[in-house]
Design an enzyme around this catalytic site. Structure first.
Site, mmCIF file in Angstrom:
data_model
loop_
_atom_site.group_PDB
_atom_site.id
_atom_site.type_symbol
_atom_site.label_atom_id
_atom_site.label_comp_id
_atom_site.label_asym_id
_atom_site.label_seq_id
_atom_site.Cartn_x
_atom_site.Cartn_y
_atom_site.Cartn_z
ATOM 1 N N GLY A 53 34.931 39.158 94.614
ATOM 2 C CA GLY A 53 36.297 38.690 94.433
ATOM 3 C C GLY A 53 36.716 38.503 92.982
ATOM 4 O O GLY A 53 37.870 38.167 92.708
ATOM 5 N N LYS A 54 35.822 38.743 92.029
ATOM 6 C CA LYS A 54 36.159 38.562 90.614
ATOM 7 C C LYS A 54 37.074 39.690 90.128
ATOM 8 O O LYS A 54 37.210 40.740 90.760
ATOM 9 C CB LYS A 54 34.893 38.535 89.758
ATOM 10 C CG LYS A 54 33.888 37.459 90.145
ATOM 11 C CD LYS A 54 34.446 36.056 89.988
ATOM 12 C CE LYS A 54 33.356 35.023 90.269
ATOM 13 N NZ LYS A 54 33.860 33.642 90.198
ATOM 14 N N ASN A 55 37.673 39.482 88.959
ATOM 15 C CA ASN A 55 38.548 40.512 88.384
ATOM 16 C C ASN A 55 37.803 41.832 88.194
ATOM 17 O O ASN A 55 38.376 42.912 88.348
ATOM 18 C CB ASN A 55 39.106 40.043 87.048
ATOM 19 C CG ASN A 55 40.086 38.903 87.193
ATOM 20 O OD1 ASN A 55 39.970 38.089 88.112
ATOM 21 N ND2 ASN A 55 41.048 38.814 86.297
ATOM 22 N N LEU A 56 36.533 41.756 87.814
ATOM 23 C CA LEU A 56 35.645 42.909 87.804
ATOM 24 C C LEU A 56 34.531 42.581 88.785
ATOM 25 O O LEU A 56 33.584 41.873 88.454
ATOM 26 C CB LEU A 56 35.086 43.163 86.404
ATOM 27 C CG LEU A 56 34.147 44.374 86.269
ATOM 28 C CD1 LEU A 56 34.894 45.679 86.562
ATOM 29 C CD2 LEU A 56 33.512 44.424 84.889
ATOM 30 N N TYR A 115 30.715 38.886 91.319
ATOM 31 C CA TYR A 115 30.936 38.646 92.744
ATOM 32 C C TYR A 115 32.155 39.461 93.185
ATOM 33 O O TYR A 115 33.102 39.652 92.397
ATOM 34 C CB TYR A 115 31.155 37.146 92.966
ATOM 35 C CG TYR A 115 31.299 36.730 94.400
ATOM 36 C CD1 TYR A 115 30.185 36.631 95.228
ATOM 37 C CD2 TYR A 115 32.554 36.430 94.928
ATOM 38 C CE1 TYR A 115 30.324 36.253 96.560
ATOM 39 C CE2 TYR A 115 32.695 36.048 96.254
ATOM 40 C CZ TYR A 115 31.581 35.960 97.068
ATOM 41 O OH TYR A 115 31.711 35.589 98.379
#
Length: 365
Positions: free
Chosen positions: A184-187, A182
């Site tokens: 907004g995730k770190n990746l 998604y």
């Protein structure tokens, strides 16, 4: 305004590379499957120190497909923490199985391993360990309990790309791990995306089969499957971002250290990072009294924050039918009222962190 998450800042830093990668997908018309997906699956499996990666439509599908591939369904039970995003339990429910909740550890907010044995019944088939906020769950006790009772272990690693537990990379520890990409995730992709990572060849094959209509060869359907695939555009974007994930992770960890240093002499309860883990700080979550009032006053000063999560899953309307009364999981319920997520991303500057911390200290003084 200091945003809670600044996706535009990250995009600007890699804009030309992303545009070039996406343009190549359009030129090749490789929208579903193709070289970029295969490359990403290999790259991400290697990154997780695992043998196999199957790109799927989103993180929730990753969990659901893994449970299905493990043969979990109607009449079964899966142990899962009460303090997590609803996708963890939602995937269990979607198989027809029942989520069995466990309270969380008072320091790490991940599943309380000491409570797991008391929740195991003859119907229990798996333990879902959620690496919450970027902090790995305490995996050794979970693996030992699972081995003793013949249970599968699923890592919900949607918030923990690159996290490590006692020298082992998240994604390589349980029977399978499930990731979300998604935005907004770190990746994060630029849309939905997810992956299942595992060292189990048979499980990997079954997840892929399920995710592609039960078909290895077009129009030859071995089982009734599903349609959940990582598309070529998202894979191309993720391949660009894979070149920066470690740099961004270390920036998040540095920012977490700055928060700790600037807030150390307050009565704010800061996140704990265990000595034997690498926390990747998807979120920097504090505990504070009068949370809503503090949140409003921070916003008045131009600082956005978040709440993860306002209610434990067992008290949401979606799970009312389980009939779990309030106070069953006291820590999850207590902490849900005072957890506040501060801005956290690689591009956050020291001056911004200082402004946030000064505002917090002024508000609570």
């Amino acid at each position: 305004m200091i945003p809670f998450l600044d996706l535009k800042a990250q995009y600007k830093s890699i804009e030309s590379e992303v545009k070039e990668a996406v343009a190549k997908i359009f030129e090749d018309c490789a929208f579903v499957g193709g070289k970029e997906v295969a490359t990403f699956e290999k790259n991400f499996a290697d990154y997780c120190h695992a043998s196999y990666c199957i790109g799927v439509g989103n993180g929730t599908d990753a969990l659901w497909l893994t449970l299905k591939a493990m043969g979990i369904g109607h009449g079964d039970e899966v142990i899962v923490p009460a303090n997590t995003f609803i996708a963890s339990s939602e995937a269990i429910t979607a198989t027809g199985a029942r989520p069995v909740f466990v309270d969380h550890d008072k320091e790490t907010y991940t599943i309380n391993t000491e409570e797991i044995p008391s929740r195991i019944t003859e119907k229990t088939k798996a333990i879902m360990a959620v690496h919450l906020y970027g902090q790995p769950a305490d995996m050794d006790p979970i693996l030992e309990i699972a081995a003793r009772h013949g249970l599968k272990v699923i890592e919900d690693a949607a918030q923990a790309h690159g996290a490590e537990y006692k020298g082992r990379r998240v994604g390589s520890i349980g029977d399978a791990a499930c990731f979300s990409f998604y935005p907004g995730k770190n990746l994060g992709a630029y849309g939905d995306g997810g992956a299942v990572v595992t060292n189990d060849k048979e499980l990997a094959g079954l997840v892929r089969l399920l995710s592609q209509h039960g078909s290895k060869v077009k129009y030859i359907h071995e089982i009734a499957g599903y349609n959940s695939r990582l598309d070529g555009i998202q894979a191309a974007i993720l391949n660009v971002k894979m070149n920066y994930i470690e740099q961004w992770t270390e920036a998040r960890r540095k920012n977490a250290s700055l928060y700790r240093e600037m807030l150390k002499d307050t009565n704010i309860i800061l996140p704990v990072e265990k000595e034997d883990v690498r926390h990747v700080y998807h979120l920097f979550v504090i505990r504070i009294k009068d949370r809503e009032d503090v949140q409003k006053k921070l916003l008045d000063r131009g600082i956005q924050t978040g709440i993860h999560y306002p209610a434990p899953i067992h008290l949401t309307e979606a799970y009312r039918d389980l009939g779990i009364p309030a106070r069953t999981f006291p820590l999850s319920e207590e902490y849900a009222d005072n957890l506040l997520s501060l801005p956290m991303y690689a591009e956050l500057t020291k001056n911004q962190i200082r402004k946030i911390c000064d505002a917090l200290k002024e508000i609570i003084s």
